[in-house]
Structures are given as structure tokens and as C-alpha cells.
Design a protein around this motif. Structure first.
Motif, PDB file in Angstrom:
ATOM      1  N   ILE A  17      22.657  35.904  40.274  1.00  7.38           N
ATOM      2  CA  ILE A  17      22.930  37.250  39.769  1.00  7.38           C
ATOM      3  C   ILE A  17      23.416  38.115  40.924  1.00  7.38           C
ATOM      4  O   ILE A  17      22.745  38.217  41.963  1.00  7.38           O
ATOM      5  N   GLY A  18      24.592  38.718  40.755  1.00  6.26           N
ATOM      6  CA  GLY A  18      25.122  39.593  41.802  1.00  6.26           C
ATOM      7  C   GLY A  18      26.533  39.211  42.185  1.00  6.26           C
ATOM      8  O   GLY A  18      27.369  38.917  41.322  1.00  6.26           O
ATOM      9  N   SER A  19      26.804  39.184  43.475  1.00 11.91           N
ATOM     10  CA  SER A  19      28.147  38.903  43.971  1.00 11.91           C
ATOM     11  C   SER A  19      28.551  37.458  43.695  1.00 11.91           C
ATOM     12  O   SER A  19      27.720  36.542  43.739  1.00 11.91           O
ATOM     13  N   GLN A  20      29.812  37.263  43.401  1.00  9.44           N
ATOM     14  CA  GLN A  20      30.353  35.921  43.216  1.00  9.44           C
ATOM     15  C   GLN A  20      30.403  35.226  44.565  1.00  9.44           C
ATOM     16  O   GLN A  20      30.821  35.797  45.566  1.00  9.44           O
ATOM     17  N   ALA A  21      29.944  33.974  44.620  1.00  3.73           N
ATOM     18  CA  ALA A  21      29.893  33.244  45.887  1.00  3.73           C
ATOM     19  C   ALA A  21      30.472  31.849  45.695  1.00  3.73           C
ATOM     20  O   ALA A  21      29.883  31.014  44.989  1.00  3.73           O
ATOM     21  N   GLN A  41      25.792  43.478  35.553  1.00  2.00           N
ATOM     22  CA  GLN A  41      26.094  44.100  34.268  1.00  2.00           C
ATOM     23  C   GLN A  41      26.287  43.082  33.146  1.00  2.00           C
ATOM     24  O   GLN A  41      26.053  43.395  31.970  1.00  2.00           O
ATOM     25  N   ASN A  42      26.726  41.866  33.482  1.00  2.00           N
ATOM     26  CA  ASN A  42      26.996  40.851  32.458  1.00  2.00           C
ATOM     27  C   ASN A  42      25.892  39.809  32.323  1.00  2.00           C
ATOM     28  O   ASN A  42      26.054  38.816  31.617  1.00  2.00           O
ATOM     29  N   THR A  43      24.763  40.026  32.987  1.00  2.00           N
ATOM     30  CA  THR A  43      23.691  39.029  32.973  1.00  2.00           C
ATOM     31  C   THR A  43      23.024  38.954  31.603  1.00  2.00           C
ATOM     32  O   THR A  43      22.674  39.990  31.010  1.00  2.00           O
ATOM     33  N   ASN A  44      22.864  37.743  31.118  1.00  2.00           N
ATOM     34  CA  ASN A  44      22.125  37.500  29.877  1.00  2.00           C
ATOM     35  C   ASN A  44      20.641  37.374  30.228  1.00  2.00           C
ATOM     36  O   ASN A  44      20.189  36.337  30.681  1.00  2.00           O
ATOM     37  N   TYR A  45      19.892  38.438  30.022  1.00  2.00           N
ATOM     38  CA  TYR A  45      18.493  38.449  30.434  1.00  2.00           C
ATOM     39  C   TYR A  45      17.643  37.441  29.671  1.00  2.00           C
ATOM     40  O   TYR A  45      16.602  37.000  30.153  1.00  2.00           O
ATOM     41  N   ASN A  46      18.086  37.081  28.463  1.00  2.00           N
ATOM     42  CA  ASN A  46      17.336  36.085  27.686  1.00  2.00           C
ATOM     43  C   ASN A  46      17.425  34.690  28.300  1.00  2.00           C
ATOM     44  O   ASN A  46      16.605  33.824  27.998  1.00  2.00           O
ATOM     45  N   SER A  47      18.425  34.471  29.143  1.00  2.00           N
ATOM     46  CA  SER A  47      18.581  33.143  29.754  1.00  2.00           C
ATOM     47  C   SER A  47      17.765  32.981  31.034  1.00  2.00           C
ATOM     48  O   SER A  47      17.638  31.878  31.560  1.00  2.00           O
ATOM     49  N   ILE A  48      17.202  34.067  31.542  1.00  2.00           N
ATOM     50  CA  ILE A  48      16.493  34.017  32.829  1.00  2.00           C
ATOM     51  C   ILE A  48      15.308  33.062  32.775  1.00  2.00           C
ATOM     52  O   ILE A  48      15.084  32.264  33.695  1.00  2.00           O
ATOM     53  N   LEU A  49      14.546  33.115  31.704  1.00  2.00           N
ATOM     54  CA  LEU A  49      13.347  32.274  31.609  1.00  2.00           C
ATOM     55  C   LEU A  49      13.668  30.798  31.385  1.00  2.00           C
ATOM     56  O   LEU A  49      12.766  29.956  31.420  1.00  2.00           O
ATOM     57  N   LEU A  56      19.136  36.107  43.629  1.00  2.00           N
ATOM     58  CA  LEU A  56      19.597  37.491  43.616  1.00  2.00           C
ATOM     59  C   LEU A  56      20.549  37.629  44.790  1.00  2.00           C
ATOM     60  O   LEU A  56      20.130  37.763  45.945  1.00  2.00           O
ATOM     61  N   ASN A  57      21.837  37.553  44.498  1.00  5.01           N
ATOM     62  CA  ASN A  57      22.851  37.465  45.539  1.00  5.01           C
ATOM     63  C   ASN A  57      23.488  38.820  45.822  1.00  5.01           C
ATOM     64  O   ASN A  57      24.432  39.226  45.153  1.00  5.01           O
ATOM     65  N   GLU A  58      22.907  39.513  46.791  1.00  4.06           N
ATOM     66  CA  GLU A  58      23.442  40.786  47.268  1.00  4.06           C
ATOM     67  C   GLU A  58      23.561  41.811  46.142  1.00  4.06           C
ATOM     68  O   GLU A  58      24.601  42.451  45.950  1.00  4.06           O
ATOM     69  N   VAL A  59      22.460  41.956  45.417  1.00  5.48           N
ATOM     70  CA  VAL A  59      22.365  43.008  44.401  1.00  5.48           C
ATOM     71  C   VAL A  59      22.010  44.302  45.122  1.00  5.48           C
ATOM     72  O   VAL A  59      21.015  44.364  45.849  1.00  5.48           O
ATOM     73  N   GLU A  60      22.815  45.332  44.914  1.00  6.76           N
ATOM     74  CA  GLU A  60      22.592  46.584  45.649  1.00  6.76           C
ATOM     75  C   GLU A  60      21.342  47.313  45.163  1.00  6.76           C
ATOM     76  O   GLU A  60      20.527  47.791  45.963  1.00  6.76           O
ATOM     77  N   PRO A  84      19.809  39.964  50.448  1.00  2.00           N
ATOM     78  CA  PRO A  84      19.959  41.410  50.301  1.00  2.00           C
ATOM     79  C   PRO A  84      21.412  41.875  50.386  1.00  2.00           C
ATOM     80  O   PRO A  84      22.249  41.251  51.030  1.00  2.00           O
ATOM     81  N   HIS A  85      21.676  42.975  49.723  1.00  2.00           N
ATOM     82  CA  HIS A  85      22.966  43.662  49.861  1.00  2.00           C
ATOM     83  C   HIS A  85      22.982  44.367  51.209  1.00  2.00           C
ATOM     84  O   HIS A  85      21.946  44.775  51.730  1.00  2.00           O
ATOM     85  N   LYS A  86      24.153  44.503  51.810  1.00  2.00           N
ATOM     86  CA  LYS A  86      24.239  45.130  53.139  1.00  2.00           C
ATOM     87  C   LYS A  86      23.798  46.587  53.104  1.00  2.00           C
ATOM     88  O   LYS A  86      23.354  47.138  54.119  1.00  2.00           O
ATOM     89  N   ASN A  87      23.904  47.217  51.908  1.00  2.00           N
ATOM     90  CA  ASN A  87      23.455  48.602  51.753  1.00  2.00           C
ATOM     91  C   ASN A  87      22.501  48.696  50.566  1.00  2.00           C
ATOM     92  O   ASN A  87      22.703  49.492  49.646  1.00  2.00           O
ATOM     93  N   LEU A  88      21.474  47.886  50.579  1.00  2.00           N
ATOM     94  CA  LEU A  88      20.576  47.794  49.430  1.00  2.00           C
ATOM     95  C   LEU A  88      19.765  49.074  49.234  1.00  2.00           C
ATOM     96  O   LEU A  88      19.554  49.856  50.165  1.00  2.00           O
TER      97      LEU A  88
END
Length: 352
Positions: A17-21, A41-49, A56-60, A84-88
């Protein structure tokens, strides 16, 4: 007889979840992993479990709804990697960390540091290095977020001794913290040889697939992807006996640990009620015999009739000489018996 079971094609589910890598898709290949990358913004929260590992890839900023899902996922046994995000938003991160009892992130430090220290004994690097690396080209970071925790173990560290990659275990939580953004403007770590074993083993450690076989009288941990009711347990059985192993239930898996049982080698089934959900195999340990030799001087002290020889040929010569003596003795005994019989016959039949 040696027993084993063929591996299945079960894959490890990973959600970033976060930046494309791009480096993640190169490490988490389709033959072993199901990798999904999604912006917040596009994360399907139902799929997390349904995941075994979440990155968590550089989520600000970690929103409240994302935080709740991550907390539920982590407390149910899921593995978590946080970059972490560089400006978290440090407050949103520390709120998540507080709820997971992980520790606290300190304010950002701007300092060009080399990544120089590797904890070779950490399970993450098991079977990765044959020896300690001395000609390593050290990656560099420009800024990082120090982290304090009573439950962390350092995996990779900076030249000043502070942690670059840490593992934090607290109950069901298994979280990995990378103290710096991996953006190429901040760090060249993704171009380092370490990037592959580190992230590959993040994935592998998140779910322990059944091996080809297990050793009896050794501690073995097996993850089974299944859901069972609170009052139900999994059993391990074969045609001779069955037992209930130590087990820990999570959101979408059950972790089984065996050590004292089974007592006999052979193929076994993991049963959910009466249904077989996994086949496993156990074998006796095949360790080589440890040869312990007696000290000859100590042996002589305990028994004075012991003869020591440094030559096999000499030993056989002595044995042959002894056999010759025995052979002559037998002939002399035979002659004595014959002579006795002759004397008896002479005395009986000869009358002067």
C-alpha cells in the motif's frame, strides 16, 4: 524408509500500500507470491485480512480507517513491513505504533550515513551468507527516522550503530521497520545486493509453507491457511494414531508446532474435523555417528593386560605365532594320548 510429501502450489499473498515500487515485482515473482500494489486511495480494505504480508510503502499519512485495518490484520498474526515516507506525518505513524505497542518514531534526522552492519545471526539471513562479507559496497541514506522500542532486534544497522532495519515482536505482532525512505533520491539501498534477501525473506517468513519432510523430536512450525471455529482444533493423524498439536489461530491461518509428537516416522494428515487439509511427513534424524575415541594412556591405567601396537602387520604376526604354538600344543596332546593308549595295550596283551 524415507518419507516426504510433494510441495503444493500455494502462494503467499502480499499487499503493498502506497508508492509503486518496481523492485517489489522483481522480487515477489508470480511462481511464489501473489503481489498486489495499490495506492492508498484505491486500496480494497476488505482484502487486507486475506493477506499474509502487508507493506506500507512510503505512505505519507496513515488514515484512521487504514490504521484500524492494519491493527486488526497485525493482531491476527499478519506480518507487516513499514517503509516511511520522507515527509511522513509522524503523529499518524506513532498512533498506529502505540495501538500495536511497537514503540515510538523519533523526529527525522538529516545525516548522510552508510549502512555497514549486518546481523548475520538473525533468522532473516539464515542460509543467505556462507561467511561474513568484508568487501561489501555500503549503501547510503541521506535522512532517517530513529526508532525506540523495548522489543526490537536490529537486523541491519548504520555505521553509528542505530538501526536501519528492525524487527519488532509483541505478542501476535511481527513487524519490520525500515527507518528510511527507499526513494532513490534519499538512498541507494534498492541497488544494494541486500535488497533481494531482505524483502524475499520478509515474504517467506510471513507464511511457513509445509516442507518436504520434518524431523521427529525437533521443533517444527507449520502454517495452514484455513479458518476454524473458536472451540475447534486441528489434528495430526495417520492409520496408527492421532494427536492434537500446539496451535495458534490467526485471521486466515493456523500455526501448528510439533516437537514431542509424533513418535514414529511416516506420512501424516492434518485434519479439520474429518477432512484432510494437508499432507506432511516425518522422518527420524539421520545424523552421522559421533566417533569418540578412548585415550590409550587412560585405558592402560585401568587394565594392565592391554597391549598396544602401532602396526597392523605386527599384530597379525603375533597372532600367527600364537596360533602356531596352539597348533603344536594340539599335536603334542594328540601324541600323548596315542602313547597312553599304546602303553595300555602293551600292558594288557604283552606277557613276557
Amino acid at each position: 524408509m524415507f518419507y516426504f510429501t510433494l510441495k503444493n502450489d500455494q502462494k503467499i499473498n502480499i499487499l503493498s500500500i502506497g508508492s509503486q515500487a518496481d523492485f517489489l515485482s522483481k522480487i515477489y515473482t508470480e511462481n511464489e507470491f501473489n503481489l498486489t500494489q495499490s495506492i492508498v486511495q484505491n486500496t480494497n480494505y476488505n482484502s487486507i485480512l486475506k493477506q499474509q504480508l502487508i507493506i506500507l510503502n512510503e505512505v505519507e499519512n496513515i488514515s484512521e480507517i487504514l490504521s484500524k485495518k492494519i491493527i486488526e490484520f497485525s493482531k491476527n498474526g499478519g506480518s507487516l513491513v513499514i517503509i516511511p515516507h520522507k515527509n511522513l506525518n509522524i503523529n499518524s505513524y506513532n498512533s498506529l505504533f502505540k495501538n500495536l505497542s511497537l514503540g515510538k518514531i523519533q523526529p527525522k534526522k538529516t545525516d548522510s550515513l552508510k549502512i555497514t552492519n549486518i546481523n548475520y545471526k538473525h533468522p532473516l539471513f539464515q542460509n543467505v551468507f556462507s561467511k561474513k562479507v568484508t568487501n561489501f559496497q555500503y549503501p547510503i541514506v541521506q535522512h532517517y527516522y530513529p526508532f525506540s522500542s523495548n522489543n526490537k532486534s536490529t537486523i541491519v544497522a548504520f555505521e553509528n550503530g542505530s538501526s536501519f532495519i528492525s524487527q519488532i515482536k509483541n505478542g501476535e505482532n511481527n513487524t519490520f521497520w525500515i527507518s528510511s525512505s527507499l526513494d532513490v533520491k534519499n538512498s541507494n539501498f534498492i541497488n544494494s545486493p541486500l535488497i533481494v534477501p531482505v524483502f524475499y525473506n520478509f515474504g517467506k517468513m510471513s507464511f511457513k509453507h509445509p516442507k518436504l519432510f520434518y524431523r521427529i523430536a525437533s521443533e517444527n512450525t507449520i502454517d495452514i491457511e484455513t479458518n476454524i471455529e473458536k472451540d475447534k482444533v486441528l489434528k495430526i493423524a495417520n492409520h496408527e494414531n492421532s494427536f492434537i498439536p500446539l496451535q495458534q489461530k490467526s485471521q486466515n491461518k493456523v500455526s501448528i508446532t510439533t516437537k514431542e509428537q509424533p513418535l514414529k516416522s511416516g506420512p501424516y494428515s492434518i485434519l479439520k474435523n474429518t477432512d484432510t487439509i494437508q499432507q506432511i511427513a516425518y522422518n527420524y534424524a539421520k545424523e552421522e555417528s559421533l566417533l569418540n575415541f578412548l585415550d590409550l594412556n587412560e585405558l592402560k591405567k585401568t587394565n594392565q593386560n592391554i597391549t598396544v601396537s602401532n602396526s597392523v602387520a605386527d599384530v597379525f604376526k603375533k597372532i600367527n605365532k600364537k596360533n602356531e604354538v596352539h597348533w603344536l600344543w594340539k599335536w603334542f596332546l594328540s601324541l600323548a594320548i596315542v602313547s597312553l593308549l599304546l602303553e595300555i595295550l602293551i600292558l594288557k596283551f604283552y606277557k613276557p
